[in-house]
Scaffold this active site. Sequence first.
Site, PDB file in Angstrom:
ATOM      1  CG  ASP A  15      37.058 -33.372 -25.592  1.00  0.00           C
ATOM      2  OD1 ASP A  15      36.235 -33.425 -24.671  1.00  0.00           O
ATOM      3  OD2 ASP A  15      36.903 -32.684 -26.610  1.00  0.00           O
ATOM      4  CD  GLU A 195      29.652 -36.097 -24.909  1.00  0.00           C
ATOM      5  OE1 GLU A 195      29.065 -35.911 -25.996  1.00  0.00           O
ATOM      6  OE2 GLU A 195      30.079 -35.154 -24.208  1.00  0.00           O
ATOM      7  CG  HIS A 259      35.855 -36.481 -23.640  1.00  0.00           C
ATOM      8  ND1 HIS A 259      34.973 -36.357 -24.677  1.00  0.00           N
ATOM      9  CD2 HIS A 259      36.899 -37.218 -24.129  1.00  0.00           C
ATOM     10  CE1 HIS A 259      35.471 -36.964 -25.758  1.00  0.00           C
ATOM     11  NE2 HIS A 259      36.639 -37.499 -25.434  1.00  0.00           N
ATOM     12  NE  ARG A 293      35.240 -28.021 -22.783  1.00  0.00           N
ATOM     13  CZ  ARG A 293      34.674 -28.712 -23.786  1.00  0.00           C
ATOM     14  NH1 ARG A 293      33.924 -29.777 -23.515  1.00  0.00           N
ATOM     15  NH2 ARG A 293      34.884 -28.350 -25.026  1.00  0.00           N
TER      16      ARG A 293
END
Length: 328
Positions: A15, A195, A259, A293
């Site tokens: 993110d 999202e 994201h 990630r």
Amino acid sequence: MTEKILNPIVLQRADPFIHKHTDGYYYFTGSYPLFDRLVLRRAKTLNELHDAEEVTIWWKHETGPLSELIWAPELHRIDGKWYIYFAAAPDRNIDDNTFNHRMYVIENESDNPLEGTWTEKGEIKTGMSTFALDATTFNHKGEQYYVWAQQDLEIRGHSNLYIAKMKNPWTLLTQPVMLTKPELPWEIKGYWVNEGPAFLAKGEKVFITFSGSSTGVDYCMGILTADADGDLLDPNSWSKSQEPVFRSAPENEQYGPGHNSFTESEDGKDTILVYHSRNYTELVGEPLFDPNRQARAQKVEWDDKGNPIFGKPLPDDRWTPKTTKIVE
């Protein structure tokens, strides 16, 4: 562009969000893999973020609504102060895929957000008492807007995207308006989600990118497009991509990109897409707690109609970890 971006730009930070400030620094934040703190780092170039010192500026509470699963922070500069928006939960009910997040914001009056005092300004109240996360904010034509993901129990799925104007950096001025819900095949694999919204403006158009499906190989990005002079609170002002605009690239060993946020190149001439992805698909245990990630960045191109072209996630330039160990 002044130099080739070397990916990943930061290891093990999902993110990712970058704010390029007027002081010449890139300020970076992202979800810390233990989901227990908010961190910041800064550097003069995107490539230097990789090895920049990271500072913990806030820790989760021992108990209560701010005590678990600290997710998706974003750093914004509004009216001469710094704000970090993030989501937090009172518990970890992950075994049955139940999450109880709400959205919060903290404030810092220092010129440098790595210094000074961060003050909790409380929960961003939306009028809906449901799972909410992934807030972003932007100023357009003198109005401050807030965009986020939230669940509506009357709509199938885990989260939809909403927009509202802001009265101040911790209070909404208008009622939430739903812009999109998960409904297309690429939005509903594993989880039904819209999202991770991110705002982008260029020329006569404005855009909100967002992510859909579960956070593994199926995770991908879509986009909403509106006229820059339109009413951004009117859902009819926005058109939605029917296919993903950014998705896994097995040929480059990049999976589940999404994201995202946006920044610009060091010379200010190019738009830079910032996102996370993994370079493997065989996950051990709960995917949420796989730390790999990686935060990545690459240049955005533009077509002759003024629409962004994201291309494919590019291959790695740097070593990346593939274990559950967290890189400090």
